[in-house]
Design an enzyme around this catalytic site. Structure first.
Site, PDB file in Angstrom:
ATOM      1  N   CYS A 141       0.979  -1.430  -0.016  1.00  0.00           N
ATOM      2  CA  CYS A 141      -0.117  -0.012  -0.035  1.00  0.00           C
ATOM      3  C   CYS A 141       0.655   1.325   0.045  1.00  0.00           C
ATOM      4  O   CYS A 141       0.428   2.382  -0.059  1.00  0.00           O
ATOM      5  CB  CYS A 141      -1.039  -0.091   1.398  1.00  0.00           C
ATOM      6  SG  CYS A 141      -1.787  -1.387   1.017  1.00  0.00           S
ATOM      7  N   HIS A 157      -3.109   8.087   5.717  1.00  0.00           N
ATOM      8  CA  HIS A 157      -3.590   6.910   5.237  1.00  0.00           C
ATOM      9  C   HIS A 157      -4.818   6.387   5.280  1.00  0.00           C
ATOM     10  O   HIS A 157      -5.776   5.976   4.834  1.00  0.00           O
ATOM     11  CB  HIS A 157      -2.317   6.048   5.690  1.00  0.00           C
ATOM     12  CG  HIS A 157      -2.444   4.690   5.225  1.00  0.00           C
ATOM     13  ND1 HIS A 157      -2.255   4.427   3.652  1.00  0.00           N
ATOM     14  CD2 HIS A 157      -2.467   3.378   5.701  1.00  0.00           C
ATOM     15  CE1 HIS A 157      -2.166   3.262   3.658  1.00  0.00           C
ATOM     16  NE2 HIS A 157      -2.353   2.450   4.821  1.00  0.00           N
ATOM     17  N   HIS A 177      -9.912   1.868  -0.163  1.00  0.00           N
ATOM     18  CA  HIS A 177      -8.461   1.690  -0.174  1.00  0.00           C
ATOM     19  C   HIS A 177      -7.933   1.150  -1.576  1.00  0.00           C
ATOM     20  O   HIS A 177      -8.420  -0.032  -1.719  1.00  0.00           O
ATOM     21  CB  HIS A 177      -7.926   0.808   0.946  1.00  0.00           C
ATOM     22  CG  HIS A 177      -6.621   0.704   1.344  1.00  0.00           C
ATOM     23  ND1 HIS A 177      -5.617   0.979   0.280  1.00  0.00           N
ATOM     24  CD2 HIS A 177      -5.963   0.275   2.357  1.00  0.00           C
ATOM     25  CE1 HIS A 177      -4.681   1.021   1.028  1.00  0.00           C
ATOM     26  NE2 HIS A 177      -4.498   0.546   2.109  1.00  0.00           N
TER      27      HIS A 177
END
Lengths: 423, 414
Positions: A178, A311, A348
């Site tokens: 990620c 994030h 995400h």
């Protein structure tokens, strides 16, 4: 707040073009409209069967280009879903930078060297799953098509971008889960500063697939409801898909060709928790180091930062660790710095999240507005975060933002951006 | 920390190898003194066709046990195991203490396909059983950056942790990236590693693309630069290097093996997704420009380490690009062209192992599989014997899909 004078020797790097593909559509305009609208684009995915999964939600890109010129291209049929996201976003970014039809320099030594720096974590896993199902099927007529695996390697989206735009400079694909998108932007920044390239196409793309969907379900890291970053009731992330691309140039090159900056990438930083394969360091030590490293790279102090695009996955551990990191970097000022999470709206994007969130951050800086972070329930008062909810917040002057990305394996990335707020 | 001066020399102070002959320097040297040791893959899954290639250059799992405790190995995918062992060996050779990396140690790895056997197992669970059967452990170790993360855990390396996936060009980009991290002042030292796993599914997929030696009933011998070349051998393993500034190495009494010089990256947009293109001229132009910018010319090199592996199109492109640097030389007047993948099979660690042998110097047998030169290529690979430490080597890696990277490495004494 105006950025302090950089004490690094590097020239400023401008953002001259942006491209995006998200659940709101296949353009930056769609993305900005969605960010302004503030309603999460997270619903039941249509791409594959989700029976038996812990969550029934995802943020899925609509298949709305079937009548467009894209769909008439031979390459379109060959590209994986992720390749398509990557190429459409890169083409939009390239066109918006006003750099001409393509990067092809035909061996002209004086032409700018264009490079591609691309992050991602799934590439054509969606297509590979179909191949594997057919390969292992005992049903007659289930012959696997080997051509569908040509886009399987993780370099494929970046390569597809380079091929489509006729790039002749370096192509670098990053796959650090990620954090990939943020790290790819950091690589592009390095390449421009050192003169390895004159123009960098930096970004990332990822698409939904059964492997990541089931994997995050198995980890019990997904929320049964749309994700709620930094809320008390947060219970996990929502998966998403799409792409974000930035065209980057040295400021002097952009000015020399009369181009217009949409924002600037001031610095990038990276670190590793070296703590656990999936869990973040509970005190956010590694995350804090990445943010400090990015600020140091930008030649800025912590007091220069006006907002954070976090994030902010919505998992209990990640949000808590991220808040600890923000506290460690910004001290008592942490609770007064507006924080937003694009994942609250779009889920995400995994390897491309850092890229699309950088695009979202540049848009916020450019328009002078910080987008909201939807979610259910109250903000977790144990975190003390000044989360942007309900309505967008205005920015003025030349605000500075930090965009953070934290990954499996403890890999962390942060990018420092600025722009001229127009609010 | 501030950026270091551009002229700062970044050196290699340690190598660690995991390959078909075992772990460490001597097994790596043995690998280059013989043809590739081909072992038949487990074909019981039924992925292979009747006319498939059947073998690859494989790591023997038991060779790792001396370097990795079973309880640690159980928590890792095969590429993580390879990478951790290689990193430990490199770190130790550099004279550094394991477990004290700290925030000034970064990790940059390269892989083309990531942990493919764990990905396969996970797909079996999800697609053939039920999504609810997906193993969290397999999922976390199936990501491409798992080996880099495991290296960081081993060394407590808290600097940047980056995994590059640019296929055959990735290992050189990783070396360049590692040097850039140090030069930018973001790290005191960097572990750079290339790692790959050759499992039956990956092998069968490459076979269906027809790129392996032995595909479609062809002869199962890889023949780099040979007239009869038909494809490559898939290989697996890991090669790790420790990078630091020359000054730091000398200050702590370490002996550098080589200096990481300039790199050049390029892309051939005529390449297909699963093949090579026709853009030799453009690639060559990028290479020439890059060398020129660094003040280098053909005469400056006394060794070429080539990423050729026996593919028809790939070796042709490689030869054409290399010949453009030495356009007027007869093939036998070129510097020695060492082809490590002829020994190791095609994987990223193979090219880094070739660099290691080149920088240390050593014996290598004649390029395995090569017997008849292809007049269209004009390149004759290494004929065997002593590979002398070069003053300066050019490493060349062209990747399926279009990307290319070249790296210059120099003797510390230059």
């Amino acid at each position: 707040m105006a950025p302090a004078m950089s004490d690094t020797k590097y020239e400023k790097v401008a953002v001259s073009g942006l491209g995006a593909v998200s659940a709101w559509g296949w353009s930056v305009d769609d993305l900005w409209r969605g960010l302004k609208g503030g309603r999460a684009a997270i619903g039941e995915p249509e791409q594959f069967d989700i029976t038996g999964q812990r969550t029934r939600l995802a943020s899925e890109v609509p298949d709305c280009l079937s009548d467009s010129p894209w769909a008439r291209m031979t390459a379109w049929r060959r590209w994986s879903r992720t390749d398509r996201f990557a190429v459409v976003a890169a083409a939009e970014a390239w066109n918006s930078a006003g750099l001409g039809q393509s990067a092809g320099d035909c061996g002209d030594a004086s032409a700018p060297v264009v490079g591609v720096f691309f992050g991602g974590s799934t590439a054509a896993m969606w297509e590979a799953e179909t191949f594997f199902s057919r390969l292992t099927s005992r049903e007659p007529g289930q012959q696997p098509r080997i051509a569908s695996l040509a886009s399987h390697p993780l370099s494929s989206p970046g390569d597809a971008v380079a091929r489509h735009l006729d790039v002749s400079g370096p192509v670098e694909s990053v796959s650090s889960a990620c954090a990939s998108g943020a790290l790819a932007i950091g690589s592009a920044l390095d390449a421009l500063r050192h003169g390895w390239v004159d123009v960098a196409i930096a970004g990332g793309a990822d698409s939904l697939c059964r492997l990541t969907y089931a994997g995050f379900n198995a980890l019990r890291a997904v929320d049964a409801e749309p994700c709620s970053p930094f809320r008390k009731q947060r219970a996990g992330l929502s998966l998403g898909e799409g792409a974000g691309v930035l065209v980057l140039e040295r400021e002097s090159d952009l000015q020399a060709r009369g181009g217009k900056a949409l924002g600037w990438v001031l610095g990038a930083g990276a670190s590793c928790d070296a703590h656990h394969m999936t869990a973040p360091h509970p005190q956010g030590v590694g995350a804090a180091r990445a943010i400090r490293s990015a600020l140091n790279d930008a030649g800025l102090g912590a007091d220069s930062v006006d907002f954070v695009n976090a994030h902010g996955t919505g998992t209990p551990l990640n949000d808590s660790a991220e808040w600890k990191a923000l506290e460690a970097v910004f001290g008592e000022r942490a609770s007064r710095i507006p924080v937003t999470s694009t994942k609250g709206l779009l889920g995400h994007f995994l390897g491309s999240s850092g890229a699309v969130e950088a695009v979202a951050t540049v848009l916020c800086l450019h328009h002078g507005l910080i987008h909201v972070t939807p979610g259910r329930g109250e903000i977790d008062d144990a975190l003390g975060v000044d989360l942007v909810v309900d309505e967008m917040r205005a920015l003025s002057g030349e605000p500075v933002a930090v965009s953070t990305s934290f990954a499996f394996g403890g890999s962390n990335g942060a990018v420092v951006l600025t722009g001229r707020g127009q609010a | 920390m501030s950026p270091r001066p551009e002229a700062t020399r970044i050196v290699i102070t340690g190598f660690g190898s995991v390959g078909s002959e075992g772990c460490g320097e001597q097994p790596m040297r043995r690998m280059f003194q013989q043809p590739p040791v081909l072992r038949e893959l487990d074909l019981s899954s039924g992925y292979h066709r009747a006319d498939s290639a059947r073998s690859a250059v494989l790591v023997q799992a038991e060779s790792l046990s001396e370097h990795l405790a079973a309880r640690q190995a159980r928590r890792m995918s095969p590429p993580s195991r390879f990478a951790v062992v290689a990193a430990r060996l490199a770190w130790q050779q550099a004279g550094l203490e394991v477990g004290v990396g700290g925030d000034q140690t970064s990790v940059v790895t390269s892989t083309s396909y990531g942990p493919s056997s764990f990905t396969e197992s996970l797909l079996r669970q999800i697609l053939l059983d039920s999504p609810s059967q997906a193993s969290p452990f397999l999922f976390t170790e199936a990501v491409a950056n798992a080996p880099a993360a495991q290296i960081a855990l081993l060394l407590k390396a808290q600097g940047a942790n980056i995994t590059l996936t640019q296929r055959e060009a990735g290992p050189l980009l990783a070396l360049a990236k590692g040097a850039a991290e140090i030069r930018a002042g973001r790290a005191e030292r960097v572990v750079v590693a290339a790692v790959e796993e050759a499992n039956p599914l990956l092998h069968a997929v490459l076979d269906r693309f027809g790129v392996l030696a032995g595909s479609r009933d062809s002869e199962e011998t890889a023949r780099p630069f040979d007239l009869r070349r038909r494809g490559f051998h898939l290989g697996e393993g890991a090669l790790a290097m420790v990078l630091e500034t020359e000054q730091a190495a000398l200050d702590r009494g370490a002996s550098p093996f080589g200096v990481v010089g300039p790199w050049i990256g390029a892309f051939d947009s005529t390449a297909t997704r699963a093949g090579y293109g026709r853009g030799a001229e453009r690639l060559a132009e990028r290479l020439r420009q890059g060398l020129q910018r660094s003040g280098l010319s053909a005469d400056d090199f006394d060794l070429v380490v080539s990423g050729a592996s026996g593919g028809r199109d790939s070796d042709r492109l490689e030869a054409r690009v290399l010949r453009s640097i030495w356009p007027r030389h007869e093939p036998d007047m070129l510097p020695p062209v060492f082809v490590p993948k002829a020994h190791t099979g095609d994987h990223g660690a193979g090219i880094l192992a070739g660099i290691a042998l080149g920088l240390m110097g050593g014996e290598a047998c004649a390029t395995p599989g090569f017997s008849e030169s292809d007049p269209a290529l004009g390149v004759i690979p290494f004929a065997g014997g002593r590979l002398n430490k070069p003053n300066r080597m050019l490493v060349s890696c062209l990747a399926i899909g279009g990307s290319a990277a070249w790296l210059v490495l120099e003797s510390p004494n230059l």
